[in-house]
Design an enzyme around this catalytic site. Sequence first.
Site, mmCIF file in Angstrom:
data_model
loop_
_atom_site.group_PDB
_atom_site.id
_atom_site.type_symbol
_atom_site.label_atom_id
_atom_site.label_comp_id
_atom_site.label_asym_id
_atom_site.label_seq_id
_atom_site.Cartn_x
_atom_site.Cartn_y
_atom_site.Cartn_z
ATOM 1 N N GLU A 62 0.819 -1.219 0.000
ATOM 2 C CA GLU A 62 0.000 0.000 0.000
ATOM 3 C C GLU A 62 0.854 1.271 0.000
ATOM 4 O O GLU A 62 0.375 2.344 0.368
ATOM 5 C CB GLU A 62 -0.951 -0.017 1.197
ATOM 6 C CG GLU A 62 -1.992 -1.126 1.103
ATOM 7 C CD GLU A 62 -2.828 -1.215 2.358
ATOM 8 O OE1 GLU A 62 -3.833 -0.519 2.443
ATOM 9 O OE2 GLU A 62 -2.465 -1.982 3.266
ATOM 10 N N ARG A 71 -11.083 3.405 11.143
ATOM 11 C CA ARG A 71 -12.263 3.253 10.291
ATOM 12 C C ARG A 71 -12.667 1.794 10.377
ATOM 13 O O ARG A 71 -11.858 0.899 10.122
ATOM 14 C CB ARG A 71 -11.945 3.637 8.848
ATOM 15 C CG ARG A 71 -13.219 3.899 8.024
ATOM 16 C CD ARG A 71 -12.938 3.971 6.546
ATOM 17 N NE ARG A 71 -12.633 2.632 6.055
ATOM 18 C CZ ARG A 71 -11.572 2.323 5.332
ATOM 19 N NH1 ARG A 71 -10.688 3.226 4.993
ATOM 20 N NH2 ARG A 71 -11.372 1.075 4.930
ATOM 21 N N ASN A 96 -9.626 -0.720 10.578
ATOM 22 C CA ASN A 96 -8.420 -0.162 9.964
ATOM 23 C C ASN A 96 -7.806 0.808 10.954
ATOM 24 O O ASN A 96 -8.381 1.867 11.222
ATOM 25 C CB ASN A 96 -8.783 0.578 8.680
ATOM 26 C CG ASN A 96 -9.339 -0.365 7.632
ATOM 27 O OD1 ASN A 96 -8.594 -1.105 7.001
ATOM 28 N ND2 ASN A 96 -10.656 -0.377 7.464
ATOM 29 N N SER A 129 -6.530 -2.576 1.668
ATOM 30 C CA SER A 129 -6.834 -1.982 0.356
ATOM 31 C C SER A 129 -7.417 -2.988 -0.643
ATOM 32 O O SER A 129 -7.309 -2.782 -1.845
ATOM 33 C CB SER A 129 -5.587 -1.335 -0.277
ATOM 34 O OG SER A 129 -5.295 -0.124 0.361
ATOM 35 N N TYR A 159 -9.456 3.440 -5.368
ATOM 36 C CA TYR A 159 -8.504 4.505 -5.694
ATOM 37 C C TYR A 159 -8.660 5.101 -7.086
ATOM 38 O O TYR A 159 -7.862 5.941 -7.477
ATOM 39 C CB TYR A 159 -7.071 4.009 -5.477
ATOM 40 C CG TYR A 159 -6.881 3.545 -4.058
ATOM 41 C CD1 TYR A 159 -7.055 4.437 -2.995
ATOM 42 C CD2 TYR A 159 -6.602 2.216 -3.755
ATOM 43 C CE1 TYR A 159 -6.941 4.019 -1.686
ATOM 44 C CE2 TYR A 159 -6.473 1.785 -2.450
ATOM 45 C CZ TYR A 159 -6.639 2.689 -1.423
ATOM 46 O OH TYR A 159 -6.520 2.271 -0.125
ATOM 47 N N GLU A 203 -13.690 -5.446 9.302
ATOM 48 C CA GLU A 203 -12.357 -5.183 9.855
ATOM 49 C C GLU A 203 -12.292 -3.817 10.507
ATOM 50 O O GLU A 203 -13.126 -2.958 10.274
ATOM 51 C CB GLU A 203 -11.301 -5.252 8.744
ATOM 52 C CG GLU A 203 -11.581 -4.260 7.619
ATOM 53 C CD GLU A 203 -10.356 -3.957 6.773
ATOM 54 O OE1 GLU A 203 -9.244 -4.335 7.153
ATOM 55 O OE2 GLU A 203 -10.533 -3.299 5.736
ATOM 56 N N GLY A 242 -7.075 5.444 5.255
ATOM 57 C CA GLY A 242 -6.644 6.413 4.242
ATOM 58 C C GLY A 242 -7.012 7.813 4.686
ATOM 59 O O GLY A 242 -8.096 8.039 5.227
ATOM 60 N N ASP A 270 -15.082 -1.182 9.100
ATOM 61 C CA ASP A 270 -15.829 -1.507 7.881
ATOM 62 C C ASP A 270 -16.867 -2.592 8.148
ATOM 63 O O ASP A 270 -16.568 -3.601 8.814
ATOM 64 C CB ASP A 270 -14.877 -2.030 6.797
ATOM 65 C CG ASP A 270 -13.823 -1.004 6.378
ATOM 66 O OD1 ASP A 270 -13.934 0.159 6.776
ATOM 67 O OD2 ASP A 270 -12.895 -1.401 5.645
HETATM 68 N N1 ADP Z 1 -17.866 -11.362 3.595
HETATM 69 C C1 ADP Z 1 -17.990 -10.430 2.648
HETATM 70 N N2 ADP Z 1 -19.146 -10.290 1.960
HETATM 71 C C2 ADP Z 1 -19.266 -9.369 0.970
HETATM 72 N N3 ADP Z 1 -18.280 -8.542 0.589
HETATM 73 C C3 ADP Z 1 -17.098 -8.620 1.241
HETATM 74 C C4 ADP Z 1 -16.889 -9.559 2.302
HETATM 75 N N4 ADP Z 1 -15.621 -9.418 2.742
HETATM 76 C C5 ADP Z 1 -15.062 -8.440 2.004
HETATM 77 N N5 ADP Z 1 -15.943 -7.953 1.104
HETATM 78 C C6 ADP Z 1 -15.654 -6.882 0.105
HETATM 79 O O1 ADP Z 1 -14.242 -6.790 -0.070
HETATM 80 C C7 ADP Z 1 -13.739 -5.521 0.376
HETATM 81 C C8 ADP Z 1 -12.400 -5.698 1.089
HETATM 82 O O2 ADP Z 1 -12.535 -6.560 2.202
HETATM 83 P P1 ADP Z 1 -11.906 -6.235 3.627
HETATM 84 O O3 ADP Z 1 -12.193 -7.387 4.514
HETATM 85 O O4 ADP Z 1 -12.375 -4.901 4.112
HETATM 86 O O5 ADP Z 1 -10.343 -6.224 3.323
HETATM 87 P P2 ADP Z 1 -9.262 -5.046 3.128
HETATM 88 O O6 ADP Z 1 -8.472 -5.033 4.396
HETATM 89 O O7 ADP Z 1 -8.434 -5.459 1.971
HETATM 90 O O8 ADP Z 1 -10.026 -3.750 2.917
HETATM 91 C C9 ADP Z 1 -14.831 -4.974 1.265
HETATM 92 O O9 ADP Z 1 -14.767 -3.552 1.286
HETATM 93 C C10 ADP Z 1 -16.102 -5.519 0.613
HETATM 94 O O10 ADP Z 1 -16.473 -4.754 -0.528
HETATM 95 MG MG MG Z 2 -11.527 -2.918 4.149
#
Ligand code: ADP
Ligand code: MG
Length: 308
Positions: A19, A254, A271, A149, A215, A269, A275, A256
């Site tokens: 990243e 943040r 963060n 990311s 991005y 997660e 960002g 999510d």
């Molecule tokens: N269990 C899930 N169901 C639906 N979409 C998901 C799920 N897990 C991740 N995503 C999608 O993938 C993106 C990235 O996942 P995330 O777990 O936040 O990892 P990162 O740390 O790479 O951001 C999320 O913002 C969402 O759009």
């Molecule tokens: Mg995420």
Amino acid sequence: MSTWTGKKVAVLYGGRSSEREVSLKTGAACADALRQKGHDVVLVDVDLEVAARLRAERVEVAFVALHGRWGEDGSIQGLLESMAIPYTGSGVLASAMGMDKTVSKAIFRSLGLAVADYRVFPRAAAGSIGVGDLPFGLPCVVKPAGEGSSVGVHLVNDAAELGPACRDAASYAGDVIVERYVKGTEVDVAVLDGKALGAIEIVPANAFYDYAAKYTAGTTKYFYPARIPEAHVRAVMDAAEAAHRGIGCSGVTRVDFIVAGDGTPYILEVNTLPGMTATSLVPKIAAGLGLSFPDLCDRILDGAALKS
Ligand SMILES: Nc1ncnc2c1ncn2[C@@H]1O[C@H](COP(=O)(O)OP(=O)(O)O)[C@@H](O)[C@H]1O
Ligand SMILES: [Mg+2]
């Protein structure tokens, strides 16, 4: 006047993670904002000589603007603790736990938060993961435990895509996590000093919020405040505060989520170093409260401390 006015502030940015590019933007934006607030700022691109550089520059406080490995995972925090340089954001343990999705998911569960059903596989086993290993079936989401990311994250709709997705996820840091695909509204919550500031809704143009969607300007729509019922907003903000507290975070985070139709906020997660360009999500949420980007950066700097 802030606590750190007149002190030498280093904005740590760049670094060696996947990243890096995002961090260069975050760091440049935060350095500008802090200068606007009258701070004496030096930008430090974090390389293997960072400790010597911090001493040579006589840095008195560090504003951490790194993302990913070595910056968001407790590594740089440990170095700063060892050098007795106060720093922004979360400490060593919270950073490490927030970065590792295997660990953070277990904590979220123990806190009673809603977590989509998932399975964890060691990287070495990634090549042999089959649909039979997944009680929740397809579609599912495959991701590396130690990246951000959306690097290495795959949405898998049919069985043939599972193997390649798992092998790719295994090429990044941490275990391979496969989780149930949650249908709902993607909502991110900014938390500052333990208090949820607000919830923003993310509508990616494609199936999920991947690296390009994050991005590339114009590929994703954002709605602030999120277009979900007030009760669902309250629930997702409460869950974000519980996650921030449960992981032991400091400063700004943040958190999510995907909010299901019935309002259940499934946490994805935390963060610990979100960002922070002027158009990133946390600044967008802060702006909605009338907190400008420079004021937000100043507030974050105010919280700098040693944490271990
Ligand atoms: N269990 C899930 N169901 C639906 N979409 C998901 C799920 N897990 C991740 N995503 C999608 O993938 C993106 C990235 O996942 P995330 O777990 O936040 O990892 P990162 O740390 O790479 O951001 C999320 O913002 C969402 O759009
Ligand atoms: Mg995420």
